[in-house]
Design a protein around this motif. Structure first.
Motif, PDB file in Angstrom:
ATOM      1  N   ARG A  80      38.731 -13.797   5.164  1.00 42.89           N
ATOM      2  CA  ARG A  80      39.563 -12.676   5.618  1.00 42.89           C
ATOM      3  C   ARG A  80      39.849 -12.640   7.117  1.00 42.89           C
TER       4      ARG A  80
ATOM      5  N   LEU B 264      40.928 -13.486  10.944  1.00 41.03           N
ATOM      6  CA  LEU B 264      41.996 -14.316  11.515  1.00 41.03           C
ATOM      7  C   LEU B 264      41.459 -15.649  12.022  1.00 41.03           C
TER       8      LEU B 264
ATOM      9  N   GLN C 278      40.385 -17.871   9.095  1.00 40.67           N
ATOM     10  CA  GLN C 278      41.546 -18.355   8.361  1.00 40.67           C
ATOM     11  C   GLN C 278      42.250 -19.465   9.126  1.00 40.67           C
TER      12      GLN C 278
ATOM     13  N   LEU D 188      49.260 -19.531   7.710  1.00 36.00           N
ATOM     14  CA  LEU D 188      48.414 -18.452   8.209  1.00 36.00           C
ATOM     15  C   LEU D 188      49.167 -17.125   8.183  1.00 36.00           C
ATOM     16  N   ALA D 189      50.407 -17.118   8.648  1.00 36.74           N
ATOM     17  CA  ALA D 189      51.210 -15.891   8.654  1.00 36.74           C
ATOM     18  C   ALA D 189      51.464 -15.386   7.237  1.00 36.74           C
TER      19      ALA D 189
ATOM     20  N   LEU E 266      49.660 -16.045   4.517  1.00 33.66           N
ATOM     21  CA  LEU E 266      48.379 -15.604   3.961  1.00 33.66           C
ATOM     22  C   LEU E 266      48.047 -14.207   4.452  1.00 33.66           C
ATOM     23  N   ARG E 267      48.192 -13.972   5.747  1.00 39.37           N
ATOM     24  CA  ARG E 267      47.872 -12.652   6.311  1.00 39.37           C
ATOM     25  C   ARG E 267      48.804 -11.589   5.745  1.00 39.37           C
ATOM     26  N   ALA E 268      50.082 -11.915   5.578  1.00 40.66           N
ATOM     27  CA  ALA E 268      51.029 -10.961   5.003  1.00 40.66           C
ATOM     28  C   ALA E 268      50.692 -10.658   3.543  1.00 40.66           C
TER      29      ALA E 268
ATOM     30  N   ARG F 294      47.772 -10.844   2.093  1.00 40.17           N
ATOM     31  CA  ARG F 294      46.505 -10.098   2.007  1.00 40.17           C
ATOM     32  C   ARG F 294      46.656  -8.657   2.450  1.00 40.17           C
ATOM     33  N   ARG F 295      47.667  -8.356   3.258  1.00 42.29           N
ATOM     34  CA  ARG F 295      47.916  -6.973   3.681  1.00 42.29           C
ATOM     35  C   ARG F 295      48.572  -6.159   2.585  1.00 42.29           C
TER      36      ARG F 295
END
Length: 174
Positions: free
Chosen positions: A112, A114, A117, A165-166, A168-170, A172-173
């Motif tokens: 999870r 940053l 990841q 990465l971007a 994945l973060r989007a 997961r949000r």
């Protein structure tokens, strides 16, 4: 074990393999977005591999890649530029294709945070170059394999890792 337990396990297994099949289809589609380079084309496959592992976890990511490789070995046109068959798995790109397996597995541990990841995705992306360059060297020699099979790909690798990465973060949000 009750019949309910058996049914739940069967449903869980069916869901896993349906998702793995979907993952293999995504990987096959990403292989068709290709820049013609020799001896290894530049595709979106590594982006897909990273996301399959990071979003699905190590087991599902690796299972998706294994299905994809199996489909290609059977002759389905899932590899870059609509190719398939055992010849591709014996050709210059075979090491990269096989490198997708450990890369997807490793990306599955992105977690999870940053920093974690970013580190795991970068390591997974670089990991697939190890068998790729080693195998390619058997065709073109070590120096040329390092240049044409790794150094030329570094800018794209950085961009695709950052994009993974971007995304994945989007994901997961949401």
């Amino acid at each position: 074990m009750t019949t309910t337990d058996v049914a739940a396990r069967a449903a869980s297994g069916a869901r896993f393999w349906a998702l793995a099949l979907l993952g293999s289809a995504i990987l096959a589609a990403s292989a068709q977005v290709s820049l013609p380079m020799w001896p290894v084309p530049a595709t979106l496959q590594t982006l897909a591999v990273l996301l399959l592992g990071a979003l699905g976890g190590p087991r599902l990511g690796a299972a998706s890649v294994a299905l994809y490789l199996t489909q290609g070995a059977m002759g389905l046109p899932v590899f870059a530029n609509g190719t398939g068959g055992i010849a591709v798995l014996a050709g210059p790109t075979a090491g990269y294709l096989l490198g997708f397996l450990p890369a997807a597995w490793l990306a599955g541990f992105a977690g999870r945070g940053l920093a974690r990841q970013a580190l795991v995705l970068a390591a997974a992306h670089l990991l697939l170059f190890v068998p790729g360059v080693a195998w390619l060297a058997g065709f073109v020699g070590w120096e040329r394999a390092a240049h044409a099979g790794f150094l030329l790909f570094l800018p794209g690798t950085l961009v695709k890792t950052a994009l993974a990465l971007a995304l994945l973060r989007a994901a997961r949000r949401g």
